[in-house]
Design an enzyme around this catalytic site. Sequence first.
Site, PDB file in Angstrom:
ATOM      1  N   LEU A  84      16.278 114.734 -63.399  1.00 19.70           N
ATOM      2  CA  LEU A  84      15.982 115.146 -64.767  1.00 19.70           C
ATOM      3  C   LEU A  84      16.267 113.934 -65.636  1.00 19.70           C
ATOM      4  O   LEU A  84      17.244 113.220 -65.413  1.00 19.70           O
ATOM      5  CB  LEU A  84      16.875 116.319 -65.198  1.00 19.70           C
ATOM      6  CG  LEU A  84      16.487 117.727 -64.762  1.00 19.70           C
ATOM      7  CD1 LEU A  84      17.469 118.737 -65.354  1.00 19.70           C
ATOM      8  CD2 LEU A  84      15.070 118.084 -65.189  1.00 19.70           C
ATOM      9  N   ASP A  85      15.439 113.712 -66.628  1.00 23.80           N
ATOM     10  CA  ASP A  85      15.632 112.571 -67.517  1.00 23.80           C
ATOM     11  C   ASP A  85      17.012 112.596 -68.164  1.00 23.80           C
ATOM     12  O   ASP A  85      17.618 113.659 -68.336  1.00 23.80           O
ATOM     13  CB  ASP A  85      14.572 112.560 -68.626  1.00 23.80           C
ATOM     14  CG  ASP A  85      13.163 112.419 -68.074  1.00 23.80           C
ATOM     15  OD1 ASP A  85      13.016 111.849 -66.984  1.00 23.80           O
ATOM     16  OD2 ASP A  85      12.230 112.895 -68.734  1.00 23.80           O
ATOM     17  N   TYR A  86      17.467 111.442 -68.560  1.00 24.12           N
ATOM     18  CA  TYR A  86      18.765 111.272 -69.218  1.00 24.12           C
ATOM     19  C   TYR A  86      18.917 112.212 -70.412  1.00 24.12           C
ATOM     20  O   TYR A  86      19.973 112.812 -70.614  1.00 24.12           O
ATOM     21  CB  TYR A  86      18.898 109.809 -69.669  1.00 24.12           C
ATOM     22  CG  TYR A  86      20.214 109.434 -70.300  1.00 24.12           C
ATOM     23  CD1 TYR A  86      21.357 109.263 -69.522  1.00 24.12           C
ATOM     24  CD2 TYR A  86      20.306 109.222 -71.676  1.00 24.12           C
ATOM     25  CE1 TYR A  86      22.562 108.888 -70.104  1.00 24.12           C
ATOM     26  CE2 TYR A  86      21.509 108.847 -72.265  1.00 24.12           C
ATOM     27  CZ  TYR A  86      22.632 108.689 -71.464  1.00 24.12           C
ATOM     28  OH  TYR A  86      23.824 108.322 -72.043  1.00 24.12           O
TER      29      TYR A  86
END
Length: 245
Positions: free
Chosen positions: A101-103
Amino acid sequence: MERLQKVIAQAGVTSRRKAEGLIEEGRVKVNGKVVTELGTKVSDRCKIEVNGIQVEREAPVYFLFYKPTGVISAVEDDKGRKAVTDYFHEIEERVFPVGRLDYDTSGILLLTNDGDFANKLMHPSYHVDKVYVAKVKGLMNKETIQKLERGVQLEDGKTSKARARILSVDKQKEKSIVELTIHEGKNRQVRRMFEALGFPVQKLKRERYGVLELSGMNPGDYRELKPYEVKQLRNQAVTQKSKKR
């Protein structure tokens, strides 16, 4: 007794297919002897080495993690940012995230030490639904929803068909909240899909992964998956692959 390539994959060394290649290349030893036959089966007592390094086998574990924003989906980070595994200090097994999952994205992330399970869920031919809720700048309408559902052209290709629906629209603030269901895992895919249509994402959360939801959990919480949940995920992946054929 388990097939050698499956044991190597479950230990998180590599995928089962790549493990088969290592065996055929003579880079795998069982009890000190090189093994090149793919049908070879091994027991828990066998010593397995890949490229001269002993494979450490652990009992497989599976966790659902509510990833907060501002945390990187990795085992560690060379920039000093907080990683998802920092929340698992009490776990003896060496777990790693299934995909990412993106930051700046929160929500469901799976962690495991079962490489075979992880590779199956991440492989493009296995379709496991992932449900996101996005807060975007702009007023979404039926036409833009249909564009999302038909697939959006990105720099690395067109996305597959998706499902989308508008949850709410705030005309005064010019913001929309949209639910998007995809099964792919392109880098920053959801954000790029909305941005390509002119709707920058302001907040993004993955609320469902296959049969799994975040009910009763807060950011930073995790729980071990129940055996039936692991089985359902495996079965769903196989079923979706069969449908594709």
